[in-house]
Design a protein around this motif. Structure first.
Motif, PDB file in Angstrom:
ATOM      1  N   LEU A   1      24.058  45.488  30.181  1.00 17.39           N
ATOM      2  CA  LEU A   1      25.031  46.191  30.707  1.00 17.39           C
ATOM      3  C   LEU A   1      26.392  45.392  30.693  1.00 17.39           C
ATOM      4  N   PRO A   2      26.964  45.461  29.846  1.00 18.80           N
ATOM      5  CA  PRO A   2      28.214  44.705  29.787  1.00 18.80           C
ATOM      6  C   PRO A   2      29.422  45.470  30.488  1.00 18.80           C
ATOM      7  N   PHE A   3      30.273  44.456  30.942  1.00 25.54           N
ATOM      8  CA  PHE A   3      31.445  45.019  31.860  1.00 25.54           C
ATOM      9  C   PHE A   3      32.593  44.303  31.355  1.00 25.54           C
ATOM     10  N   ILE A   4      33.893  45.239  31.486  1.00 22.88           N
ATOM     11  CA  ILE A   4      35.166  44.697  31.165  1.00 22.88           C
ATOM     12  C   ILE A   4      35.958  44.787  32.375  1.00 22.88           C
ATOM     13  N   THR A   5      36.680  43.555  32.453  1.00 23.17           N
ATOM     14  CA  THR A   5      37.691  43.626  33.541  1.00 23.17           C
ATOM     15  C   THR A   5      39.245  43.759  33.111  1.00 23.17           C
ATOM     16  N   THR A   6      39.780  44.934  33.722  1.00 22.15           N
ATOM     17  CA  THR A   6      41.233  45.030  33.389  1.00 22.15           C
ATOM     18  C   THR A   6      42.164  44.600  34.749  1.00 22.15           C
ATOM     19  N   LEU A   7      42.973  43.552  34.382  1.00 23.12           N
ATOM     20  CA  LEU A   7      43.621  43.147  35.233  1.00 23.12           C
ATOM     21  C   LEU A   7      45.170  43.943  35.324  1.00 23.12           C
ATOM     22  N   HIS A   8      45.620  44.370  36.342  1.00 20.49           N
ATOM     23  CA  HIS A   8      46.640  45.130  36.630  1.00 20.49           C
ATOM     24  C   HIS A   8      48.118  44.377  36.971  1.00 20.49           C
ATOM     25  N   GLY A   9      47.746  43.487  37.953  1.00 23.47           N
ATOM     26  CA  GLY A   9      49.128  42.916  38.550  1.00 23.47           C
ATOM     27  C   GLY A   9      48.656  41.925  39.663  1.00 23.47           C
ATOM     28  N   THR A  10      48.761  42.591  40.873  1.00 28.37           N
ATOM     29  CA  THR A  10      48.534  42.105  42.278  1.00 28.37           C
ATOM     30  C   THR A  10      47.277  41.516  42.368  1.00 28.37           C
ATOM     31  N   ASP A  11      46.274  42.006  41.677  1.00 32.47           N
ATOM     32  CA  ASP A  11      44.967  41.386  41.702  1.00 32.47           C
ATOM     33  C   ASP A  11      44.814  39.981  41.142  1.00 32.47           C
ATOM     34  N   ILE A  12      45.962  39.640  40.446  1.00 34.54           N
ATOM     35  CA  ILE A  12      46.266  38.205  40.173  1.00 34.54           C
ATOM     36  C   ILE A  12      47.255  37.595  40.655  1.00 34.54           C
ATOM     37  N   THR A  13      48.555  38.288  40.770  1.00 36.45           N
ATOM     38  CA  THR A  13      49.564  37.888  41.245  1.00 36.45           C
ATOM     39  C   THR A  13      49.771  37.417  42.693  1.00 36.45           C
ATOM     40  N   LEU A  14      48.963  38.369  43.448  1.00 33.88           N
ATOM     41  CA  LEU A  14      48.982  38.127  44.888  1.00 33.88           C
ATOM     42  C   LEU A  14      47.546  37.833  45.407  1.00 33.88           C
ATOM     43  N   VAL A  15      46.967  39.102  45.158  1.00 33.30           N
ATOM     44  CA  VAL A  15      45.237  38.817  45.904  1.00 33.30           C
ATOM     45  C   VAL A  15      44.410  37.507  45.246  1.00 33.30           C
ATOM     46  N   GLY A  16      44.749  37.593  44.194  1.00 31.83           N
ATOM     47  CA  GLY A  16      43.824  36.657  43.425  1.00 31.83           C
ATOM     48  C   GLY A  16      44.134  35.235  43.674  1.00 31.83           C
TER      49      GLY A  16
END
Ligand code: GMT
Length: 367
Positions: A113-128
């Motif tokens: 069951l492959p999965f794809i992650t799409t990064l949108h913004g604050t998931d990386i720039t702030l929260v991540g």
């Protein structure tokens, strides 16, 4: 394909993109399963190939923090099994990517069951980059079968912040140009400025009120503020202090922003940072000129002076003078408005971007 989509269904641009993507994929014949904690807006199309599976998080006195991430993982595995999903596509890394990884491992003894992650913004720039989430965000991205970002800027930031070696595909945000379109006739009354966001500090909502006050020193305009969030009350207070209350309408959360954009002449997007700036694209599709900040991925969307403007963050004076410039020159306004619509149609329409997702899914499925 049978595709599972997970997102934050009620809040923010990533949820809008994920929902629109699911609807478009369904319209192209795929079977789409939304696995989320609430019904994403606009799913009520009546289409038989759009399904919604609610994630229920039961609470228990022992749980100070009910474990949503685990409930989501269980539901993902259950739905993937029952409906024979080909893949999961999660929007916003935290915690969706971790849940998808767990679901994948739960099914691993039986099937892939492959999965794809799409990064949108604050998931990386702030929260991540918050130290408490950093290691697990990095881990889940490294384990994703595919990663996409919504702009080159985001791809660069992701590599810079997480130093991951996985390939990252840029698939830009999109707009349905049949739904988002210019008005049949220009709107009467004072020209309208529009702001659409979740009113978080990163959006610099107060700047919209200051820009309004500055523009109104020279010409009468009205400001529509669509959305809600922590900066709404401070913005209402500032409007009162500056004597702008009669000239601004706070509309609250809106489900159908495609009906609002055509009423406006200018979109205000004075954000501190935008990984893409979906509201600017939606405005452009409606022939509304975006006056935005020169930050993040926005320069990949707006060509300044041609189909919008890019001004320094916090520079109220420069935002106001751009607005005055185009509102006073109808020929210039009209040329820029047409260029904005044309760019949305030729580069960002769903008919151009959705096939990129389909091709990417097929690549991932081939392994
Ligand atoms: O900050 C928001 O507006 C919400 C956030 C989200 O992830 O829900 O939006 C991000 O994703 C949007 C859709 O891809 C982008 O258009 C926004 O630029 C991005 N926001 C930020 O980078 C601050």
């Amino acid at each position: 394909m049978r595709i599972g989509i997970t997102c934050y269904p009620t809040y923010g641009g990533s949820g809008i993109v994920a929902t629109e993507l699911g609807l478009e994929l369904a319209a192209r014949g795929h079977d789409v399963h939304f696995i989320t904690y609430a019904n994403p807006i606009r799913l009520d199309t009546g289409a038989e190939n759009i399904h919604y599976h609610e994630v229920e998080v039961s609470s228990y006195p022992l749980f100070q923090y009910p474990p949503y991430c685990l409930a989501l993982a269980s539901r993902m595995a259950e739905v993937a099994d029952a409906y024979e999903l080909d893949l999961l596509h999660v929007h916003y890394a935290i915690p969706h990517s971790i849940s998808a990884l767990l679901a994948q491992q739960m099914l691993a003894p039986r099937r892939r069951l492959p999965f794809i992650t799409t990064l949108h913004g604050t998931d990386i720039t702030l929260v991540g980059v918050d130290p408490s989430y950093f290691p697990i965000t990095k881990f889940s991205m490294e384990r994703s079968d595919g990663i996409t970002t919504i702009s080159e800027y985001m791809r660069g930031r992701t590599r810079e912040v997480f130093s991951i070696a996985n390939p990252i595909r840029v698939i830009r945000n999109f707009v349905n140009c049949r739904l988002y379109k210019p008005p049949a006739a220009p709107c009467a009354g004072e020209p309208k400025l529009l702001h659409v966001s979740n009113f978080r500090p990163v959006k610099r909502v107060l700047d919209c009120v200051r820009i309004l006050a500055r523009v109104r020193r020279e010409i009468p305009v009205h400001l529509l503020m669509a959305g809600d969030g922590p900066e709404r009350v401070p913005a209402e207070r500032l409007a009162r202090e500056l004597g702008m209350s009669p000239h601004v309408t706070f509309l609250g959360k809106q489900d159908h922003v495609e009906r609002l954009f055509p009423q406006a002449r200018i979109l205000l997007m004075p954000s501190e940072l935008e990984a893409f700036g979906l509201a600017a694209l939606e405005a452009m599709a409606c022939g509304v000129i975006p006056v935005a900040t020169n930050c993040g991925g926005v320069p990949e969307l707006i060509n300044p002076g041609v189909d919008g403007f890019l001004e320094p963050v916090g520079d109220v004076e420069s935002h106001a003078s751009r607005i005055l410039e185009v509102l006073r020159d109808e020929a210039k306004y009209s040329a820029m408005s047409q260029a904005a619509r044309q760019k949305a149609e030729t580069l960002f329409d769903t008919t151009k971007v959705i096939p990129e997702y389909e091709a990417y899914y097929e690549e991932i499925l081939r392994g």
